[in-house]
Design an enzyme around this catalytic site. Structure first.
Site, PDB file in Angstrom:
ATOM      1  N   ASP A 253     -46.309 -76.216 -40.937  1.00 55.86           N
ATOM      2  CA  ASP A 253     -46.673 -77.404 -40.162  1.00 55.86           C
ATOM      3  C   ASP A 253     -46.220 -78.634 -40.930  1.00 55.86           C
ATOM      4  O   ASP A 253     -46.643 -78.845 -42.059  1.00 55.86           O
ATOM      5  CB  ASP A 253     -48.198 -77.429 -39.955  1.00 55.86           C
ATOM      6  CG  ASP A 253     -48.592 -78.271 -38.764  1.00 55.86           C
ATOM      7  OD1 ASP A 253     -48.006 -79.365 -38.605  1.00 55.86           O
ATOM      8  OD2 ASP A 253     -49.477 -77.842 -38.006  1.00 55.86           O
ATOM      9  N   ARG A 255     -46.458 -81.828 -39.757  1.00 52.83           N
ATOM     10  CA  ARG A 255     -46.976 -83.054 -39.133  1.00 52.83           C
ATOM     11  C   ARG A 255     -47.766 -83.907 -40.123  1.00 52.83           C
ATOM     12  O   ARG A 255     -48.249 -83.417 -41.135  1.00 52.83           O
ATOM     13  CB  ARG A 255     -47.884 -82.688 -37.943  1.00 52.83           C
ATOM     14  CG  ARG A 255     -47.119 -82.097 -36.779  1.00 52.83           C
ATOM     15  CD  ARG A 255     -48.025 -81.632 -35.665  1.00 52.83           C
ATOM     16  NE  ARG A 255     -48.750 -80.421 -36.010  1.00 52.83           N
ATOM     17  CZ  ARG A 255     -49.511 -79.736 -35.164  1.00 52.83           C
ATOM     18  NH1 ARG A 255     -49.639 -80.154 -33.911  1.00 52.83           N
ATOM     19  NH2 ARG A 255     -50.120 -78.650 -35.546  1.00 52.83           N
TER      20      ARG A 255
HETATM   21  N1  LIG Z   1     -42.013 -75.407 -34.835  1.00 54.65           N
HETATM   22  C1  LIG Z   1     -42.506 -75.060 -33.644  1.00 54.65           C
HETATM   23  N2  LIG Z   1     -43.188 -75.984 -32.938  1.00 54.65           N
HETATM   24  C2  LIG Z   1     -43.686 -75.608 -31.748  1.00 54.65           C
HETATM   25  C3  LIG Z   1     -43.515 -74.325 -31.202  1.00 54.65           C
HETATM   26  N3  LIG Z   1     -44.122 -74.285 -29.995  1.00 54.65           N
HETATM   27  C4  LIG Z   1     -44.676 -75.506 -29.806  1.00 54.65           C
HETATM   28  N4  LIG Z   1     -44.408 -76.302 -30.851  1.00 54.65           N
HETATM   29  C5  LIG Z   1     -44.858 -77.677 -31.142  1.00 54.65           C
HETATM   30  O1  LIG Z   1     -46.198 -77.554 -31.542  1.00 54.65           O
HETATM   31  C6  LIG Z   1     -46.839 -78.824 -31.413  1.00 54.65           C
HETATM   32  C7  LIG Z   1     -48.244 -78.543 -30.914  1.00 54.65           C
HETATM   33  O2  LIG Z   1     -48.884 -77.771 -31.901  1.00 54.65           O
HETATM   34  P1  LIG Z   1     -49.695 -76.470 -31.586  1.00 54.65           P
HETATM   35  O3  LIG Z   1     -49.529 -75.534 -32.736  1.00 54.65           O
HETATM   36  O4  LIG Z   1     -49.326 -75.946 -30.216  1.00 54.65           O
HETATM   37  O5  LIG Z   1     -51.185 -76.927 -31.454  1.00 54.65           O
HETATM   38  P2  LIG Z   1     -52.013 -77.916 -32.377  1.00 54.65           P
HETATM   39  O6  LIG Z   1     -51.633 -79.323 -32.038  1.00 54.65           O
HETATM   40  O7  LIG Z   1     -51.926 -77.510 -33.807  1.00 54.65           O
HETATM   41  O8  LIG Z   1     -53.499 -77.588 -31.915  1.00 54.65           O
HETATM   42  P3  LIG Z   1     -54.232 -77.999 -30.579  1.00 54.65           P
HETATM   43  O9  LIG Z   1     -54.914 -79.299 -30.885  1.00 54.65           O
HETATM   44  O10 LIG Z   1     -55.178 -76.917 -30.285  1.00 54.65           O
HETATM   45  O11 LIG Z   1     -53.178 -78.168 -29.520  1.00 54.65           O
HETATM   46  C8  LIG Z   1     -45.943 -79.651 -30.507  1.00 54.65           C
HETATM   47  O12 LIG Z   1     -45.336 -80.646 -31.323  1.00 54.65           O
HETATM   48  C9  LIG Z   1     -44.892 -78.659 -30.014  1.00 54.65           C
HETATM   49  O13 LIG Z   1     -43.632 -79.271 -29.841  1.00 54.65           O
HETATM   50  C10 LIG Z   1     -42.773 -73.372 -31.962  1.00 54.65           C
HETATM   51  O14 LIG Z   1     -42.593 -72.217 -31.602  1.00 54.65           O
HETATM   52  N5  LIG Z   1     -42.288 -73.798 -33.176  1.00 54.65           N
END
Ligand SMILES: Nc1nc2c(ncn2[C@@H]2O[C@H](COP(=O)(O)OP(=O)(O)OP(=O)(O)O)[C@@H](O)[C@H]2O)c(=O)[nH]1
Length: 324
Positions: A253, A255
């Protein structure tokens, strides 16, 4: 449906000098890693950022700050931009090295990148400024849209917030911190649950007395759109979402939630009920000083295309998903 949301009794406003000089909190450390009521399994690993890369990084950061701590991203000199680019390269290299160093072979759920990531997310290197606010009628109801700008000397992005109801001075405000997903939100992809989560959150705050969705342009958990497509290509070949990121040399991650505390403070939201299925997101936000009182699940039914992906989020990243 709520009437168009307001932050308080404010009229929409143009940026004032005060807005443009208010900033996030500088070079602080994690103000709190306490996570009452939420399971946390932060793991420790460290990385030391030394030598010319660190010097270039800090030079770039310092050149983005005035003595009074305010931001002036547009007045970077060419030299500062060069330093920033070098620092950017150095940071990318560091992340790759770090990803290699920590990549575990087991499937134990863990905080992506561990405690170091939580602390880095809390470290506060960037500046967030309020830019402007407008009304935003949508299919989900009427909102106010507030725009911010974030800069940390290496990258800039423009967080926006959709607000419904009167949130100023309130505690326990339903808040979603949502990261961009162009593939689902713009292109209609069914590979993930992002667009449905966004829709659900916007409907929720309309139907439950107001709240806010903070939308951050951190595509692909921070690795960017093209890299996310590369990660999808690896998932087409059988890797899961975590393995694909690691195979590309990224952390699980990438972010940063550094701007969120400033944005909530700017809107005078005192504490939040976080709309998320990700317990580590709660940890990260608390580590940056956000007062998270509780969690509102944002679960959407799986479809035939995202079932495996949601299973991986639950088993590899500890997401709390009961709809599988
Ligand atoms: N690197 C990567 N990013 C992804 C993938 N699928 C979705 N995303 C990104 O994941 C991000 C969302 O994160 P998630 O892991 O779905 O969820 P989260 O934000 O951690 O948790 P929630 O608050 O429950 O949604 C968005 O920026 C999407 O573009 C993937 O397979 N790989």
């Amino acid at each position: 449906m709520l009437s168009e949301g307001v932050i308080g009794d404010d009229e929409p406003r143009e940026p004032s000098n005060q807005d443009l000089t208010s900033t996030t909190g500088g070079l602080g450390v994690a103000s709190s890693l306490a996570c009452a009521g939420v399971e946390s399994s932060l793991h420790l690993f460290g990385g030391v950022f030394v030598g010319k890369a660190a010097e270039a990084y800090w030079t770039a950061i310092l050149q983005l700050r005035r003595g009074d701590g305010s931001c002036f991203e547009d007045s970077q000199t060419g030299a500062a931009r060069g330093d920033a680019r070098r620092a950017d390269g150095a940071i990318r290299g560091l992340k790759r090295k770090r990803a290699g160093a920590v990549a575990p072979s087991d499937a134990t759920p863990r905080a992506p990148e561990g405690r170091a990531a939580a602390q880095a997310k809390a470290a506060g290197h960037g500046c967030t400024t309020f830019v402007s606010e407008c009304s935003l009628p949508t299919e989900k109801g009427n909102f106010r849209l507030r725009a911010y700008r974030y800069a940390d000397g290496v990258k800039t992005h423009e967080p926006v917030v959709m607000v419904a109801g009167n949130v100023r001075g309130r505690e326990n405000v339903p808040v979603r911190v949502h990261d961009q997903c162009q593939t689902s939100e713009v292109l209609g992809s069914k590979r993930c649950d992002c667009r449905e989560q966004l829709d659900l959150s916007l409907r929720y705050i309309q139907e439950h007395g107001g709240g806010a969705v903070i939308y951050l342009a951190q595509e692909g958990r921070g690795i960017g759109l093209a890299n996310k497509v590369a990660a999808y290509a690896l998932q087409d070949d059988g890797l899961d979402t975590v393995e694909a990121n690691r195979q590309l040399g990224f952390g699980d991650d990438e972010r940063s939630y550094e701007c969120v505390e400033f944005i909530l403070g700017d809107m005078e939201i005192k504490s939040v009920q976080l709309m998320t299925n990700n317990p580590f997101k709660i940890d990260w936000l608390r580590a940056t000083g956000v007062k998270v009182e509780g969690r509102i699940p944002v679960e959407v039914p799986a479809n035939e295309h995202n079932h495996g992906y949601l299973e991986a989020k639950a088993s590899r990243m500890s997401h709390l998903i009961n709809t599988l």
